[in-house]
Design a protein around this motif. Structure first.
Motif, mmCIF file in Angstrom:
data_model
loop_
_atom_site.group_PDB
_atom_site.id
_atom_site.type_symbol
_atom_site.label_atom_id
_atom_site.label_comp_id
_atom_site.label_asym_id
_atom_site.label_seq_id
_atom_site.Cartn_x
_atom_site.Cartn_y
_atom_site.Cartn_z
ATOM 1 N N VAL A 1 53.246 72.818 0.481
ATOM 2 C CA VAL A 1 52.690 72.979 1.835
ATOM 3 C C VAL A 1 53.018 74.370 2.373
ATOM 4 C CG1 VAL A 1 52.929 72.220 4.233
ATOM 5 C CG2 VAL A 1 52.642 70.533 2.409
ATOM 6 N N GLU A 2 54.240 74.801 2.183
ATOM 7 C CA GLU A 2 54.648 76.117 2.680
ATOM 8 C C GLU A 2 53.829 77.232 2.019
ATOM 9 O OE1 GLU A 2 58.673 78.909 2.935
ATOM 10 O OE2 GLU A 2 58.775 76.841 2.188
ATOM 11 N N ARG A 3 53.657 77.127 0.707
ATOM 12 C CA ARG A 3 52.947 78.193 -0.014
ATOM 13 C C ARG A 3 51.465 78.225 0.347
ATOM 14 N NH1 ARG A 3 50.889 78.641 -5.131
ATOM 15 N NH2 ARG A 3 51.432 76.498 -5.638
ATOM 16 N N VAL B 1 56.602 64.025 -3.875
ATOM 17 C CA VAL B 1 55.554 63.033 -4.102
ATOM 18 C C VAL B 1 55.351 62.840 -5.604
ATOM 19 C CG1 VAL B 1 54.347 63.476 -1.942
ATOM 20 C CG2 VAL B 1 53.744 64.782 -3.973
ATOM 21 N N ARG B 2 54.878 61.645 -5.980
ATOM 22 C CA ARG B 2 54.636 61.325 -7.381
ATOM 23 C C ARG B 2 53.220 61.781 -7.778
ATOM 24 N NH1 ARG B 2 58.456 58.215 -9.686
ATOM 25 N NH2 ARG B 2 59.965 57.196 -8.320
ATOM 26 N N MET B 3 53.057 63.083 -7.897
ATOM 27 C CA MET B 3 51.793 63.675 -8.317
ATOM 28 C C MET B 3 52.080 64.920 -9.141
ATOM 29 S SD MET B 3 49.135 63.435 -5.077
ATOM 30 C CE MET B 3 47.804 64.186 -6.054
ATOM 31 N N ASP B 4 51.162 65.228 -10.015
ATOM 32 C CA ASP B 4 51.251 66.486 -10.735
ATOM 33 C C ASP B 4 51.057 67.632 -9.743
ATOM 34 O OD1 ASP B 4 51.046 68.030 -13.434
ATOM 35 O OD2 ASP B 4 49.286 68.666 -12.283
ATOM 36 N N ALA B 5 51.819 68.709 -9.918
ATOM 37 C CA ALA B 5 51.786 69.820 -8.961
ATOM 38 C C ALA B 5 50.378 70.411 -8.844
ATOM 39 C CB ALA B 5 52.774 70.896 -9.390
ATOM 40 N N GLN B 6 49.678 70.578 -9.951
ATOM 41 C CA GLN B 6 48.336 71.164 -9.918
ATOM 42 C C GLN B 6 47.370 70.262 -9.168
ATOM 43 O OE1 GLN B 6 46.806 72.117 -13.787
ATOM 44 N NE2 GLN B 6 44.813 72.786 -13.011
ATOM 45 N N ASP B 7 47.468 68.947 -9.407
ATOM 46 C CA ASP B 7 46.584 68.017 -8.707
ATOM 47 C C ASP B 7 46.894 67.971 -7.219
ATOM 48 O OD1 ASP B 7 45.410 67.407 -11.123
ATOM 49 O OD2 ASP B 7 46.680 65.671 -11.495
ATOM 50 N N LEU B 8 48.183 67.979 -6.880
ATOM 51 C CA LEU B 8 48.556 67.954 -5.465
ATOM 52 C C LEU B 8 48.031 69.173 -4.727
ATOM 53 C CD1 LEU B 8 50.215 66.863 -3.060
ATOM 54 C CD2 LEU B 8 52.185 68.125 -3.978
ATOM 55 N N GLU B 9 48.184 70.340 -5.307
ATOM 56 C CA GLU B 9 47.748 71.555 -4.629
ATOM 57 C C GLU B 9 46.231 71.659 -4.583
ATOM 58 O OE1 GLU B 9 49.770 74.944 -6.174
ATOM 59 O OE2 GLU B 9 51.757 74.216 -5.554
ATOM 60 N N GLU B 10 45.556 71.037 -5.552
ATOM 61 C CA GLU B 10 44.090 71.025 -5.466
ATOM 62 C C GLU B 10 43.625 70.157 -4.305
ATOM 63 O OE1 GLU B 10 40.151 70.399 -8.285
ATOM 64 O OE2 GLU B 10 42.160 70.373 -9.158
ATOM 65 N N VAL B 11 44.312 69.034 -4.067
ATOM 66 C CA VAL B 11 43.972 68.174 -2.929
ATOM 67 C C VAL B 11 44.192 68.923 -1.619
ATOM 68 C CG1 VAL B 11 44.677 66.115 -1.642
ATOM 69 C CG2 VAL B 11 44.410 65.999 -4.117
ATOM 70 N N ILE B 12 45.379 69.516 -1.464
ATOM 71 C CA ILE B 12 45.680 70.230 -0.217
ATOM 72 C C ILE B 12 44.720 71.402 -0.031
ATOM 73 C CG2 ILE B 12 47.434 71.531 1.036
ATOM 74 C CD1 ILE B 12 49.560 69.946 -0.457
ATOM 75 N N GLY B 13 44.454 72.124 -1.121
ATOM 76 C CA GLY B 13 43.553 73.271 -1.026
ATOM 77 C C GLY B 13 42.154 72.880 -0.610
ATOM 78 N N ASN B 14 41.614 71.799 -1.184
ATOM 79 C CA ASN B 14 40.270 71.348 -0.816
ATOM 80 C C ASN B 14 40.198 70.932 0.650
ATOM 81 O OD1 ASN B 14 38.998 71.776 -3.285
ATOM 82 N ND2 ASN B 14 39.523 69.747 -4.066
ATOM 83 N N LEU B 15 41.230 70.191 1.096
ATOM 84 C CA LEU B 15 41.227 69.728 2.488
ATOM 85 C C LEU B 15 41.385 70.893 3.472
ATOM 86 C CD1 LEU B 15 43.381 66.464 2.199
ATOM 87 C CD2 LEU B 15 40.894 66.695 2.204
ATOM 88 N N LEU B 16 42.234 71.858 3.139
ATOM 89 C CA LEU B 16 42.375 73.033 4.009
ATOM 90 C C LEU B 16 41.111 73.875 4.007
ATOM 91 C CD1 LEU B 16 46.041 74.209 3.266
ATOM 92 C CD2 LEU B 16 45.149 73.292 5.413
ATOM 93 N N ASP B 17 40.467 74.021 2.854
ATOM 94 C CA ASP B 17 39.232 74.789 2.772
ATOM 95 C C ASP B 17 38.148 74.138 3.616
ATOM 96 O OD1 ASP B 17 37.583 76.941 1.420
ATOM 97 O OD2 ASP B 17 36.500 75.148 0.758
ATOM 98 N N ASN B 18 38.083 72.796 3.550
ATOM 99 C CA ASN B 18 37.098 72.068 4.349
ATOM 100 C C ASN B 18 37.366 72.251 5.846
ATOM 101 O OD1 ASN B 18 34.854 69.930 4.236
ATOM 102 N ND2 ASN B 18 36.341 68.964 5.584
ATOM 103 N N ALA B 19 38.649 72.172 6.240
ATOM 104 C CA ALA B 19 38.991 72.345 7.650
ATOM 105 C C ALA B 19 38.702 73.767 8.119
ATOM 106 C CB ALA B 19 40.475 72.009 7.858
#
Length: 416
Positions: free
Chosen positions: A281-283, A309-327
């Motif tokens: 989140v910070e990065r 969280v129990r997620m792969d780092a690449q998958d987690l950052e792709e989720v956050i990135g997509n949601l931030l890009d959409n916002a």
């Protein structure tokens, strides 16, 4: 257990009766010519006390009967059809007293034949059984408790290594460490070796699948880049390339979604790794803050420390990135990202002050390629890709109206 105690007491009772019967036979052998003298030879006090519960009786061949003083002119019934051996049976004594008796026909050297009976009240047998039960029952109960405790300890000793093995398999999956067979009992060691091979094989499968997905993504980037350059060249000559650009963008997005699905399906169910959400989140907040400033917008964030969280780092950052890009695309000027612990795990919420999405259209917008407004460039697949990845890890994504900024709020909950 009670049946065993009663049987043992009865056997001891009968054994005592046989001893007394033997004593009577020995005494009778010396007094066959004067049976009345038996009372003097059988000096047990119980034989002298009337109705004491302990009796003897002898009958000669002519039917004459001689008894202990305790019978007090009463007699003991003799079993009909008795054979040569001793007969042990329950019968009635004086005054209809229930007794247990041993009867046997004895022929002595002088040729005389006698019926010899010894009896004892069954009340004595009942008393002995009760005393044995009172004495032995606590012992048996204690032995039983010790047996149960021993069984529990044995089960714990058996299950303990298996429980340790289960925990070790879960923790060592992503570390890449092998399980040490010497750390377990030798009965479990072959299973540990098989699990090591299985872990190696699964890691190879996951790594191979992720490499293939990455190779495919790189292989497709070059052709799509060439197509974009060609479309840009055509656009400079006055050709309308907007439909082709949109179509190519959709192809890129669909490929991205398919690759994300492939990666998640080969990772989510097999990995036990945890990713530092606070760090991600910070990065990403720093990255998107710069992008927001370029468009005259602002991004704020608040995140609890130490969130995993129990997620792969690449998958987690792709989720956050997509949601931030959409916002970022739809906001009017403000975006807010927050992460905190909740009852179901870890909650990640991204909100904006944009137009939002009507409640009846929120499910529809998550479908592949569905866009409610085409005034803003994009493929509409960002939310769908995020939803696929979150679902693969057992999480959930919900779209709501932002209480903080009034636009759209994307609530994501994943396991911590």
């Amino acid at each position: 257990m009670l049946s065993y105690i009663n049987t043992r007491v009865l056997e001891q009772f009968d054994e005592t009766l046989r001893d007394r019967h033997t004593q009577l036979v020995v005494g009778l052998s010396a007094t066959t010519d004067n049976p009345e003298a038996l009372r003097d030879l059988m000096f047990d006090p119980g034989y002298s006390t009337p109705f004491s519960g302990r009796y003897w009786q002898v009958t000669d061949g002519s039917g004459a009967t001689f008894t202990s003083a305790s019978l007090f002119d009463e007699t003991i019934a003799e079993p009909s059809g008795a054979g040569e051996g001793a007969a042990v049976w329950n019968t009635l004594g004086p005054d209809n007293e229930a007794v247990r008796s041993i009867y046997q026909k004895i022929t002595f050297e002088d040729g005389t034949e006698w019926g010899v009976s010894v009896a004892e009240s069954r009340l004595e047998l009942i008393s002995e059984r009760r005393a044995a039960q009172n004495n032995l029952l606590p012992v048996f109960v204690l032995i039983g408790l010790i047996g149960v405790a021993s069984s529990l300890l044995l089960m714990s000793a058996i299950i303990g290594p298996l429980r340790k093995l289960r925990e070790d398999v879960g923790h060592r999956w992503d570390k890449g460490d092998d399980l040490n067979p010497e750390s377990y009992p030798e009965e479990v060691a072959p299973l540990v070796e098989d699990l090591n091979q299985l872990l190696h094989r699964n890691r190879e499968i996951v790594s191979s699948s992720r490499r293939q997905a990455a190779d495919l993504a790189h292989a497709l980037k070059t052709p799509t880049a060439i197509l974009r350059n060609e479309l840009a060249s055509l656009s400079e000559t006055g050709v309308d390339t907007v439909p082709a650009d949109d179509a190519l963008s959709r192809i890129d997005a669909q490929l991205q979604r398919s690759l994300a699905r492939m990666r998640a399906s080969n990772t989510a169910e097999l990995t036990h790794s945890k990713t530092d959400l606070s760090n991600s989140v910070e990065r990403l907040s720093r990255l998107f803050s710069v992008m927001a400033e370029r468009e005259g917008k602002s991004l704020t964030s608040e995140c609890e420390r130490g969130l995993w969280v129990r997620m792969d780092a690449q998958d987690l950052e792709e989720v956050i990135g997509n949601l931030l890009d959409n916002a970022l695309k739809w906001s009017c000027g403000k975006i807010h990202l927050s992460a905190k612990r909740c009852a179901d795990g870890i909650e990640l919420c991204i909100e904006d002050d944009g137009p939002g999405i009507p409640e009846d259209a929120r499910k529809e917008v998550l479908r592949s390629g569905r866009r409610l407004d085409t005034s803003v460039s994009g493929t509409g697949l960002g939310l769908a890709i995020s939803l696929d990845l979150i679902n693969a890890y057992g999480g959930k994504l919900e779209l709501e109206k932002s209480k903080l900024l009034g636009g759209l709020a994307c609530h994501t909950i994943v396991s911590g």
